[in-house]
Write an enzyme that holds these catalytic residues in place. Structure first.
Site, PDB file in Angstrom:
ATOM      1  N   ARG A  10     -17.139   0.940  -0.725  1.00 55.29           N
ATOM      2  CA  ARG A  10     -15.861   1.574  -1.056  1.00 55.29           C
ATOM      3  C   ARG A  10     -16.047   2.867  -1.769  1.00 55.29           C
ATOM      4  O   ARG A  10     -15.759   2.880  -3.063  1.00 55.29           O
ATOM      5  CB  ARG A  10     -14.996   0.914  -1.519  1.00 55.29           C
ATOM      6  CG  ARG A  10     -14.687  -0.380  -0.509  1.00 55.29           C
ATOM      7  CD  ARG A  10     -13.479  -1.233  -0.934  1.00 55.29           C
ATOM      8  NE  ARG A  10     -12.208  -0.647  -0.735  1.00 55.29           N
ATOM      9  CZ  ARG A  10     -11.054  -1.188  -0.832  1.00 55.29           C
ATOM     10  NH1 ARG A  10     -10.958  -2.404  -1.293  1.00 55.29           N
ATOM     11  NH2 ARG A  10      -9.582  -0.614  -0.572  1.00 55.29           N
ATOM     12  N   ARG A  25      -8.801  -2.015  -7.525  1.00 57.96           N
ATOM     13  CA  ARG A  25      -9.396  -0.480  -7.125  1.00 57.96           C
ATOM     14  C   ARG A  25      -8.244   0.732  -7.043  1.00 57.96           C
ATOM     15  O   ARG A  25      -8.641   1.934  -7.146  1.00 57.96           O
ATOM     16  CB  ARG A  25     -10.105  -0.612  -5.778  1.00 57.96           C
ATOM     17  CG  ARG A  25     -11.653  -1.292  -5.798  1.00 57.96           C
ATOM     18  CD  ARG A  25     -11.984  -1.059  -4.391  1.00 57.96           C
ATOM     19  NE  ARG A  25     -11.634   0.402  -4.101  1.00 57.96           N
ATOM     20  CZ  ARG A  25     -12.838   1.338  -4.098  1.00 57.96           C
ATOM     21  NH1 ARG A  25     -13.857   0.995  -4.821  1.00 57.96           N
ATOM     22  NH2 ARG A  25     -12.616   2.410  -3.600  1.00 57.96           N
ATOM     23  N   ASP A  77      -6.799  -4.148   8.119  1.00 57.79           N
ATOM     24  CA  ASP A  77      -6.190  -5.079   7.354  1.00 57.79           C
ATOM     25  C   ASP A  77      -5.673  -6.517   7.952  1.00 57.79           C
ATOM     26  O   ASP A  77      -5.014  -7.237   7.322  1.00 57.79           O
ATOM     27  CB  ASP A  77      -5.266  -4.366   6.341  1.00 57.79           C
ATOM     28  CG  ASP A  77      -5.569  -3.561   5.331  1.00 57.79           C
ATOM     29  OD1 ASP A  77      -6.926  -3.682   5.102  1.00 57.79           O
ATOM     30  OD2 ASP A  77      -5.005  -2.719   4.853  1.00 57.79           O
ATOM     31  N   ASN A 118       0.678  -1.142  -0.142  1.00 54.65           N
ATOM     32  CA  ASN A 118      -0.139  -0.044  -0.113  1.00 54.65           C
ATOM     33  C   ASN A 118       0.845   1.259   0.073  1.00 54.65           C
ATOM     34  O   ASN A 118       0.460   2.408   0.089  1.00 54.65           O
ATOM     35  CB  ASN A 118      -0.988  -0.146   1.266  1.00 54.65           C
ATOM     36  CG  ASN A 118      -2.247  -1.013   0.871  1.00 54.65           C
ATOM     37  OD1 ASN A 118      -2.229  -1.552  -0.126  1.00 54.65           O
ATOM     38  ND2 ASN A 118      -2.727  -1.371   1.923  1.00 54.65           N
ATOM     39  N   ARG A 143      -1.983 -11.212  -4.746  1.00 55.53           N
ATOM     40  CA  ARG A 143      -2.308  -9.571  -4.803  1.00 55.53           C
ATOM     41  C   ARG A 143      -1.343  -8.907  -3.797  1.00 55.53           C
ATOM     42  O   ARG A 143      -1.040  -7.697  -4.031  1.00 55.53           O
ATOM     43  CB  ARG A 143      -3.727  -9.176  -4.685  1.00 55.53           C
ATOM     44  CG  ARG A 143      -4.712  -9.711  -5.516  1.00 55.53           C
ATOM     45  CD  ARG A 143      -5.993  -9.078  -5.548  1.00 55.53           C
ATOM     46  NE  ARG A 143      -5.758  -7.537  -5.408  1.00 55.53           N
ATOM     47  CZ  ARG A 143      -6.785  -6.985  -4.362  1.00 55.53           C
ATOM     48  NH1 ARG A 143      -7.775  -7.763  -3.864  1.00 55.53           N
ATOM     49  NH2 ARG A 143      -6.652  -5.729  -4.193  1.00 55.53           N
ATOM     50  N   CYS A 173     -16.585  -3.378  -4.022  1.00 54.80           N
ATOM     51  CA  CYS A 173     -15.746  -4.680  -4.194  1.00 54.80           C
ATOM     52  C   CYS A 173     -16.253  -5.701  -2.793  1.00 54.80           C
ATOM     53  O   CYS A 173     -17.076  -5.354  -2.229  1.00 54.80           O
ATOM     54  CB  CYS A 173     -14.462  -4.297  -3.895  1.00 54.80           C
ATOM     55  SG  CYS A 173     -13.774  -3.776  -2.177  1.00 54.80           S
TER      56      CYS A 173
HETATM   57  N1  EPU Z   1     -14.825   6.027   1.921  1.00 56.72           N
HETATM   58  C1  EPU Z   1     -15.985   7.081   1.630  1.00 56.72           C
HETATM   59  N2  EPU Z   1     -15.709   7.849   0.600  1.00 56.72           N
HETATM   60  C2  EPU Z   1     -14.251   8.082  -0.045  1.00 56.72           C
HETATM   61  C3  EPU Z   1     -13.366   7.253   0.501  1.00 56.72           C
HETATM   62  C4  EPU Z   1     -13.601   6.172   1.404  1.00 56.72           C
HETATM   63  O1  EPU Z   1     -17.093   6.891   2.210  1.00 56.72           O
HETATM   64  O2  EPU Z   1     -14.219   8.728  -0.919  1.00 56.72           O
HETATM   65  C5  EPU Z   1     -15.070   5.164   2.993  1.00 56.72           C
HETATM   66  C6  EPU Z   1     -14.884   3.794   2.597  1.00 56.72           C
HETATM   67  O3  EPU Z   1     -16.177   3.181   1.901  1.00 56.72           O
HETATM   68  C7  EPU Z   1     -14.510   2.954   3.794  1.00 56.72           C
HETATM   69  C8  EPU Z   1     -13.765   4.144   4.466  1.00 56.72           C
HETATM   70  O4  EPU Z   1     -13.846   5.335   3.924  1.00 56.72           O
HETATM   71  O5  EPU Z   1     -15.614   2.628   4.490  1.00 56.72           O
HETATM   72  C9  EPU Z   1     -12.222   3.961   4.645  1.00 56.72           C
HETATM   73  O6  EPU Z   1     -11.692   3.625   3.220  1.00 56.72           O
HETATM   74  P1  EPU Z   1     -10.328   4.225   2.700  1.00 56.72           P
HETATM   75  O7  EPU Z   1     -10.820   5.078   1.656  1.00 56.72           O
HETATM   76  O8  EPU Z   1      -9.427   4.657   3.885  1.00 56.72           O
HETATM   77  O9  EPU Z   1      -9.935   3.009   1.953  1.00 56.72           O
HETATM   78  P2  EPU Z   1      -8.984   2.756   0.640  1.00 56.72           P
HETATM   79  O10 EPU Z   1      -8.085   4.016   0.384  1.00 56.72           O
HETATM   80  O11 EPU Z   1      -9.869   2.447  -0.548  1.00 56.72           O
HETATM   81  C10 EPU Z   1      -6.913   1.689   1.816  1.00 56.72           C
HETATM   82  C11 EPU Z   1      -6.084   0.431   1.732  1.00 56.72           C
HETATM   83  C12 EPU Z   1      -6.829  -0.565   2.170  1.00 56.72           C
HETATM   84  C13 EPU Z   1      -7.236  -0.634   3.599  1.00 56.72           C
HETATM   85  C14 EPU Z   1      -7.970   0.761   3.715  1.00 56.72           C
HETATM   86  C15 EPU Z   1      -8.276   1.341   4.927  1.00 56.72           C
HETATM   87  C16 EPU Z   1      -4.560   0.812  -0.352  1.00 56.72           C
HETATM   88  C17 EPU Z   1      -4.312   0.613  -1.692  1.00 56.72           C
HETATM   89  N3  EPU Z   1      -5.906   0.203   0.257  1.00 56.72           N
HETATM   90  O12 EPU Z   1      -8.016   1.536   0.846  1.00 56.72           O
HETATM   91  O13 EPU Z   1      -6.108  -1.799   1.922  1.00 56.72           O
HETATM   92  O14 EPU Z   1      -7.922  -1.780   3.871  1.00 56.72           O
HETATM   93  O15 EPU Z   1      -7.096   1.870   3.077  1.00 56.72           O
HETATM   94  O16 EPU Z   1      -6.971   1.132   5.864  1.00 56.72           O
HETATM   95  O17 EPU Z   1      -3.934   1.677   0.470  1.00 56.72           O
HETATM   96  C18 EPU Z   1      -5.908  -4.208   1.780  1.00 56.72           C
HETATM   97  O18 EPU Z   1      -4.444  -4.029   1.675  1.00 56.72           O
HETATM   98  O19 EPU Z   1      -6.250  -5.447   1.926  1.00 56.72           O
HETATM   99  C19 EPU Z   1      -6.629  -3.269   1.544  1.00 56.72           C
HETATM  100  C20 EPU Z   1      -7.812  -3.422   1.174  1.00 56.72           C
END
Ligand code: EPU
Length: 422
Positions: free
Chosen positions: A124, A95, A309, A24, A401, A119
């Protein structure tokens, strides 16, 4: 062809596991190439299918890529861009492709990314990614399943308050703001180490970012960024997963390169479970000499809270604990799917809303199970390591992944594990 993992449980793990570069961080670090026409060299890039998927998208966009997988080095150069549109086929696979939105609009004044959709682990949403671009002055429309952003005269810095913490939302906003006119302040920004390191990488490229690692990040826009060389830090989630492998098998593993501070709350929980955790110069030693594992409740939260995670993997540990543990998932609405599969292995878990009540059982029994997402598949492998008899984890593509070379890392420490093609 689909692959599965066959595991014969009951063998304690002993030895050393080198923690690979953080997935990440590698993903946002790779897209920084879109912000400069100079060369970016990344070291310690993990060989993961998510990295390959993102590189395929970057190649399509027009980046020159030199990937030395043997030495885990990636050299990227984006002199000219061929496309500013990330099509559905790329975004569907991963994503995190949404991360190209910020840098593309910053450097080229236009970007179009297919809507990622939901997803396995939840809806998300990406509304906050879009909102930031609008606040920075971009015109954003949703058209035919694409998010289209346009700002021919550049972006303008401003104060942005996130109503909830979002990791890639913060990263996209930072990358959009680095080349903006004026100063941007992100309030309630994500404090994850991956976000902090991304800012450090951008500063090495000439950006002016302060406050990274805190909830307020300030980005003073600059004219242009230049090339740099940067090392990807060790993956804290991979390290946490192997810490549980040691705990669940009553083994002793040295997690080489693991940064203790990145997992402080998680390690404190393991200590309360009765596991010995020792910081060493070259990593963290995780040893479980106790017959029983104490059950401790957890509730996931953004950093520095208990990481979502690691929730699935921790649940595997709690299935054989003594007592009852409540596991609450606060970030994603559908991230408890592994409970059904763990129950097929003899676990006693009841889910109500976003909380799983895990009653520890004497032992798990091997069974064919199906991985539903990346961390769920890790959880099932951990359960298989301790279950009686043979477990087959199907849909193994999820694990590749995010876990580099997991079969060999576990085999070297005494696991009875084999990848098969079905
Ligand atoms: N959310 C919103 N609106 C947005 C963005 C997020 O409502 O515009 C909500 C999401 O639906 C969720 C929460 O905010 O309920 C947190 O989501 P976040 O945006 O922080 O997740 P992400 O950025 O999509 C990253 C990691 C994930 C990890 C999460 C939380 C990366 C590439 N992915 O996802 O990693 O679970 O932060 O820490 O950095 C994994 O590695 O298995 C993985 C899923």
């Amino acid at each position: 062809m689909l692959q599965s993992m066959k595991i014969i449980g009951g063998y304690p793990l002993f030895g050393e596991i080198s923690i690979s570069g953080a997935k990440n961080l590698a993903l946002p670090a790779i897209v920084t190439t879109l912000l400069t026409d100079n060369e970016i060299t990344l070291n310690n890039v993990p060989n993961l299918s998510d990295v390959t998927s993102l590189l395929e998208l970057l190649e399509y966009l027009g980046c020159d890529i030199n990937h030395d997988t043997a030495h885990k080095q990636l050299i990227l150069k984006t002199t000219n861009i061929k496309h500013t549109e990330a099509p559905y086929d790329f975004v569907r696979k991963m994503r995190a492709s949404i991360l190209v939105l910020g840098p593309m609009i910053a450097r080229f004044g236009r970007a179009s990314v297919s809507f990622p959709g939901g997803c396995a682990i939840g809806v998300r949403a990406i509304d906050l990614h879009i909102r930031t671009l609008q606040l920075l002055g971009a015109e954003v429309t949703i058209d035919n399943g694409f998010i289209k952003a346009y700002s021919p005269n550049g972006l303008t810095g401003c104060d942005i308050t996130f109503p909830i913490v979002t990791v890639t939302g913060t990263e996209n906003s930072i990358m959009a703001a680095v080349l903006a006119n004026g100063t941007t302040r992100l309030i309630n920004a994500a404090m994850e180490p991956e976000v902090e390191e991304l800012c450090n990488l951008l500063n090495n490229m000439g950006a002016k970012i302060t406050g990274q690692g805190t909830s307020t990040i300030t980005i003073e826009g600059v004219e242009s960024l230049h090339g740099t060389t940067f090392d990807i830090m060790p993956d804290r989630i991979e390290a946490g997963t192997y810490a549980i492998a040691s705990a669940i098998t009553h083994g002793k593993l040295l997690l080489k390169n693991c940064i203790y501070n990145h997992l402080e709350i998680f390690f404190n929980t393991l200590k309360s479970n009765g596991v010995s955790i020792t910081q060493q110069d070259n990593g963290v030693l995780v040893e479980n000499n106790n017959d029983k594992i104490n059950s401790i409740d957890i509730s996931t939260a953004p950093y520095p809270g208990f990481p979502t995670d690691l929730q699935a993997q921790y649940m595997a540990l709690m299935t054989i604990s003594e007592g009852v543990s409540l596991i609450t998932e606060n970030l994603f609405e559908n991230r408890l799917m592994h409970t059904q599969e763990l129950n097929r292995m003899g676990a006693n878990i009841i889910v109500k809303g976003n909380t799983a009540t895990v009653k520890g059982v004497e032992n798990l029994n091997g069974a064919p199970v199906m991985a539903t997402d990346l961390r769920a598949s890790a959880s099932l492998i951990l359960a298989g390591l301790v279950a009686k008899g043979e477990t087959t984890v199907n849909r193994l593509y999820h694990i590749d992944r995010g876990y580099e070379n997991i079969d060999n890392k576990l085999l070297q420490c005494g696991a009875h594990i084999k990848r098969i093609t079905v």
